[in-house]
Scaffold this active site. Structure first.
Site, short mmCIF file in Angstrom:
data_model
loop_
_atom_site.label_atom_id
_atom_site.label_comp_id
_atom_site.label_asym_id
_atom_site.label_seq_id
_atom_site.Cartn_x
_atom_site.Cartn_y
_atom_site.Cartn_z
N HIS A 148 0.83 -1.20 0.00
CA HIS A 148 0.00 0.00 0.00
C HIS A 148 0.87 1.26 0.00
CE1 HIS A 148 -3.98 -1.92 1.56
NE2 HIS A 148 -3.49 -2.53 0.50
N GLU A 150 0.71 3.96 1.83
CA GLU A 150 1.11 4.40 3.18
C GLU A 150 2.24 3.50 3.71
OE1 GLU A 150 -1.81 3.56 2.00
OE2 GLU A 150 -3.48 4.48 3.02
N CYS A 173 -6.37 2.08 5.07
CA CYS A 173 -7.06 0.85 5.49
C CYS A 173 -6.61 0.49 6.92
CB CYS A 173 -6.72 -0.30 4.53
SG CYS A 173 -5.04 -0.89 4.75
O1 LIG Z 1 -5.07 2.31 2.36
C1 LIG Z 1 -4.92 1.84 1.23
C2 LIG Z 1 -5.86 1.00 0.63
C3 LIG Z 1 -5.61 0.48 -0.60
N1 LIG Z 1 -4.46 0.73 -1.26
C4 LIG Z 1 -4.21 0.15 -2.58
C5 LIG Z 1 -4.20 -1.34 -2.68
C6 LIG Z 1 -4.66 -1.59 -4.08
O2 LIG Z 1 -3.53 -1.51 -4.96
C7 LIG Z 1 -5.60 -0.42 -4.35
C8 LIG Z 1 -7.04 -0.79 -4.12
O3 LIG Z 1 -7.50 -1.53 -5.22
P1 LIG Z 1 -9.06 -1.75 -5.47
O4 LIG Z 1 -9.11 -2.51 -6.75
O5 LIG Z 1 -9.69 -0.40 -5.59
O6 LIG Z 1 -9.61 -2.50 -4.31
O7 LIG Z 1 -5.26 0.58 -3.45
C9 LIG Z 1 -3.53 1.56 -0.69
O8 LIG Z 1 -2.47 1.85 -1.28
N2 LIG Z 1 -3.79 2.09 0.53
#
Ligand SMILES: O=c1ccn([C@H]2C[C@H](O)[C@@H](COP(=O)(O)O)O2)c(=O)[nH]1
Length: 229
Positions: A148, A150, A173
């Protein structure tokens, strides 16, 4: 020796410049006022700070010299836009075809401590690993691999993250929230927000219990244009 001579030459140059600028002062300053101005001579080349402060104020009041005090640019971008702009720029590096997330971590002196975006771990080829979301096969699901934004920013940080502010294009998240808390980040500024799911609710709960301030980014301008030409 050479350095000493160079220093002397430099000193001489500065003194000459100062004397020249004082001699050049226009008659708008009365002789009495000029008298009061800090005397900068070859014997006393470096004036006291108070003298410099006084001189600055006198110059501001002078009709001719005050022309140097041109107003600063007004349409410069604020810190908030600068940092969220950096997060947005970092997000542009993401190869995720669905959601690109960017993050900037800033210290108490407004210095950028780190940047990050969501991507495959080092050594895991962007072109080899799956970017899909196979719900039945974690092995073929990007969630098993992607770091992610962060998480990457925290791991990339140059200095301690204690008391830093994290700017993210997406509300973190629960997994990232745990890391944010543990490294001592005290504030989270986010731009977008995914509809409340259990992960986001857990993140919110942890932030609140840990005393981490969260706030939505409120831009003062609609866009920042980057022009490479
Ligand atoms: O806090 C967060 C949440 C999610 N991410 C990233 C992880 C994935 O690469 C995308 C989310 O993909 P979706 O297809 O929209 O579920 O975002 C993050 O970096 N930080």
């Amino acid at each position: 020796m050479l350095r000493q001579n160079l220093f002397k030459l430099f000193q001489h140059f500065i003194i000459k410049k100062r004397i020249h600028s004082i001699q050049k002062m226009p008659p708008t300053i009365s002789p009495e006022e000029k008298q009061k101005m800090p005397e900068i001579t070859t014997e006393n080349p470096f004036c006291e700070v108070e003298d410099a402060v006084k001189l600055l104020e006198q110059c501001k009041e002078d009709k001719e010299l005050s022309k140097s005090f041109v107003s600063k640019r007004k349409d410069y971008i604020g810190w908030e836009e600068t940092f969220m702009g950096m997060a947005l720029l970092a997000a542009q590096r993401s190869k995720d075809p669905v959601t690109q997330v960017g993050c900037a971590i800033i210290n108490a002196d407004n210095i950028v401590n780190s940047l990050g975006y969501n991507g495959m771990p080092r050594g895991c080829d962007d072109d080899e690993f799956p970017w899909g979301k196979n719900p039945d096969r974690p092995f073929l699901n990007k969630y098993s691999y992607v770091c992610h934004a962060e998480e990457n920013a925290i791991l990339n940080a140059k200095d301690s993250l204690k008391g830093n502010i994290l700017y993210s294009t997406l509300f973190p998240c629960n997994r990232c929230a745990k890391m944010i808390i543990q490294v001592g980040i005290t504030e989270v500024v986010y731009m977008n927000y995914k509809p409340d799911n259990d992960e986001v609710m857990a993140a919110k709960l942890m932030f609140s219990k840990a005393g981490i301030k969260t706030r939505k980014f409120i831009p003062q301008r609609k866009q920042i244009v980057l022009n490479f030409q």
